[in-house]
Design a protein around this motif. Structure first.
Motif, PDB file in Angstrom:
ATOM      1  N   UNK A 114      -0.800  -3.315   3.049  1.00 13.14           N
ATOM      2  CA  UNK A 114       0.061  -3.434   4.230  1.00 13.14           C
ATOM      3  C   UNK A 114      -0.784  -3.771   5.470  1.00 13.14           C
ATOM      4  N   UNK A 115      -1.926  -3.112   5.606  1.00 13.40           N
ATOM      5  CA  UNK A 115      -2.773  -3.322   6.798  1.00 13.40           C
ATOM      6  C   UNK A 115      -3.262  -4.774   6.879  1.00 13.40           C
ATOM      7  N   UNK A 116      -3.761  -5.316   5.764  1.00 15.75           N
ATOM      8  CA  UNK A 116      -4.304  -6.682   5.827  1.00 15.75           C
ATOM      9  C   UNK A 116      -3.188  -7.721   5.925  1.00 15.75           C
ATOM     10  N   UNK A 117      -2.044  -7.411   5.319  1.00 14.69           N
ATOM     11  CA  UNK A 117      -0.914  -8.342   5.400  1.00 14.69           C
ATOM     12  C   UNK A 117      -0.403  -8.416   6.832  1.00 14.69           C
ATOM     13  N   UNK A 118      -0.200  -7.253   7.447  1.00 15.91           N
ATOM     14  CA  UNK A 118       0.312  -7.226   8.822  1.00 15.91           C
ATOM     15  C   UNK A 118      -0.668  -7.869   9.799  1.00 15.91           C
ATOM     16  N   UNK A 119      -1.966  -7.696   9.545  1.00 15.40           N
ATOM     17  CA  UNK A 119      -2.974  -8.267  10.452  1.00 15.40           C
ATOM     18  C   UNK A 119      -3.179  -9.765  10.190  1.00 15.40           C
ATOM     19  N   UNK A 120      -2.709 -10.236   9.042  1.00 12.99           N
ATOM     20  CA  UNK A 120      -2.871 -11.658   8.709  1.00 12.99           C
ATOM     21  C   UNK A 120      -4.319 -12.030   8.428  1.00 12.99           C
ATOM     22  N   UNK A 121      -5.100 -11.062   7.889  1.00  9.47           N
ATOM     23  CA  UNK A 121      -6.501 -11.358   7.567  1.00  9.47           C
ATOM     24  C   UNK A 121      -6.648 -11.528   6.049  1.00  9.47           C
ATOM     25  N   UNK A 122      -7.709 -12.207   5.642  1.00  9.76           N
ATOM     26  CA  UNK A 122      -7.985 -12.389   4.209  1.00  9.76           C
ATOM     27  C   UNK A 122      -8.497 -11.077   3.625  1.00  9.76           C
TER      28      UNK A 122
ATOM     29  N   UNK B 222      -3.245   4.551  -1.561  1.00  7.94           N
ATOM     30  CA  UNK B 222      -4.262   3.977  -0.672  1.00  7.94           C
ATOM     31  C   UNK B 222      -4.250   2.447  -0.775  1.00  7.94           C
ATOM     32  N   UNK B 223      -4.134   1.938  -2.003  1.00  6.06           N
ATOM     33  CA  UNK B 223      -4.106   0.470  -2.188  1.00  6.06           C
ATOM     34  C   UNK B 223      -2.912  -0.127  -1.437  1.00  6.06           C
TER      35      UNK B 223
END
Ligand code: NAD
Length: 333
Positions: free
Chosen positions: A109-117, A103-104
């Motif tokens: 991956x989700x936050x990296x791909x979205x470019x969010x903090x 899950x981590x």
């Protein structure tokens, strides 16, 4: 952006604490809160003067929300982080990051791909005693750590807690739901963990589907060794520890004030006594949200990253596996 507009997902104990502290920051504003339980959502919305939704998807659909504070049960952190990242919102997620390493990884991956903090709520880094111990070690005045011991034991959840806390798959068990803080603290002071072994079992809290006593041995990549006593099976309980270093020791028999002191002694005989009640620090929850908001406004890395959150879950999972394997040493990484 001179100010960050926040949405809070989960209006239980921790979500309420996060929302009330965020609302005190001069450069943040809680505009919306969300909970499936309408009474909780409405009560918190009234307290922080925001609106509320039952469906967090409605919160994420709002263009004015820059970032979310996620304070749902741990097994929901992944789906909420993925949805928030998908909606382009920065994410502050309560500890533990999630109950599994997989899950981590998906969240990372989700936050990296979205470019969010992304920041994880290992709030102990902002507590007085934890911060002072780390500062003393990092100063180098005691040499380098050889051994760190922390104990945090209690008498169990009682009957008033929600069901998810009794299930390993939903809470991460005591090692994640409680001791995510202590594992993070030990890693913050001694660095990355190379391997883990543990023994333990269920002795008192039969409602859990995870051990209520866990003794965890850690070896850090630096070569230092650590020991965590965790459990929900102690009527007296306790919370303290020590760090022995090559040139001296730091003893913290308690974490909160009440007359307790942090005692240090160097091999050359020099001693110091620091009254915990005299430590000066900002309300820890307010400080961690301030750090998150600052990272958004300044476009810098967050103070406590997805990698930090994952590392703690990896250690806890390795400890549970070690117990199942009769105390086997589990190598990480
Ligand atoms: N940093 C700390 O010291 C600290 C302290 C306590 C809890 N926590 C963490 O905070 C998180 C929440 O813990 P808590 O004690 O507040 O739990 P809680 O059970 O009091 O609150 C969780 C809330 O999430 C809500 N919720 C569930 N599904 C939802 C959904 N789909 N949409 C919106 N809301 C939903 C529940 O209705 C509940 O109100 C956990 O990860 C926990 O480990 C951290």
């Amino acid at each position: 952006m001179a100010s960050v507009t926040l949405g809070v997902i989960g209006c239980g104990g921790m979500g309420s604490d996060l929302a009330r502290n965020a609302q005190k920051l001069e450069h943040a504003n809680v505009a919306v809160v969300s909970d499936l339980d309408e009474k909780r959502a409405r009560t918190l919305a009234e307290q922080v003067k925001s609106t509320y939704y039952l469906d967090y998807g409605a919160l994420l659909a709002r263009d004015d929300i820059d970032a979310v504070l996620i304070a749902s049960p741990p097994f929901m952190h992944r789906q909420m982080t993925e949805a928030a990242a998908d909606a382009g919102k920065h994410v502050f997620c309560e500890k533990p990051m999630a109950p599994t390493v997989a899950d981590c990884d998906a969240m990372t991956q989700a936050v990296t791909e979205a470019g969010v903090k992304f920041q994880i709520g290992h709030v102990c880094r902002y507590h007085g005693t934890h911060g002072k111990v780390r500062e003393l070690v990092a100063s180098g005045a005691y040499g380098t750590p050889t051994t760190m011991i922390v104990w945090r034991i209690g008498g169990g959840w009682g009957d008033s807690h929600p069901n998810w806390r009794y299930k390993l798959a939903e809470s991460g068990g005591t090692l994640m739901e409680v001791n995510a803080h202590e594992i993070d603290f030990m890693r913050y002071v001694c660095g990355d963990v190379a391997n883990v072994s543990a023994i333990g079992g269920t002795y008192v809290q039969t409602r859990h589907d995870y051990p209520d006593v866990t003794l965890v041995s850690l070896q850090f990549t630096s070569g230092a060794v650590g020991f965590l006593q965790s459990g929900n099976a102690s009527a007296i309980g306790g919370y303290g520890g020590r760090v022995d270093c090559t040139e001296g020791s730091i003893d913290f028999p308690a974490f909160w004030g009440g007359g307790a002191t942090i005692d240090t002694k160097r091999f050359d005989g020099e001693r110091e006594e620091i009254a915990i009640g005299d430590l000066d620090f900002e309300t820890p929850v307010k400080a961690e949200i301030r750090a998150f908001v600052d990272a958004i406004l300044d476009d810098t890395d967050t103070a406590i990253t997805a990698a930090d959150g994952r590392a703690i879950v990896e250690v806890a999972r390795a400890a549970y596996r070690s117990i199942e394997e009769g105390g086997a040493v589990i190598s990480l990484g």
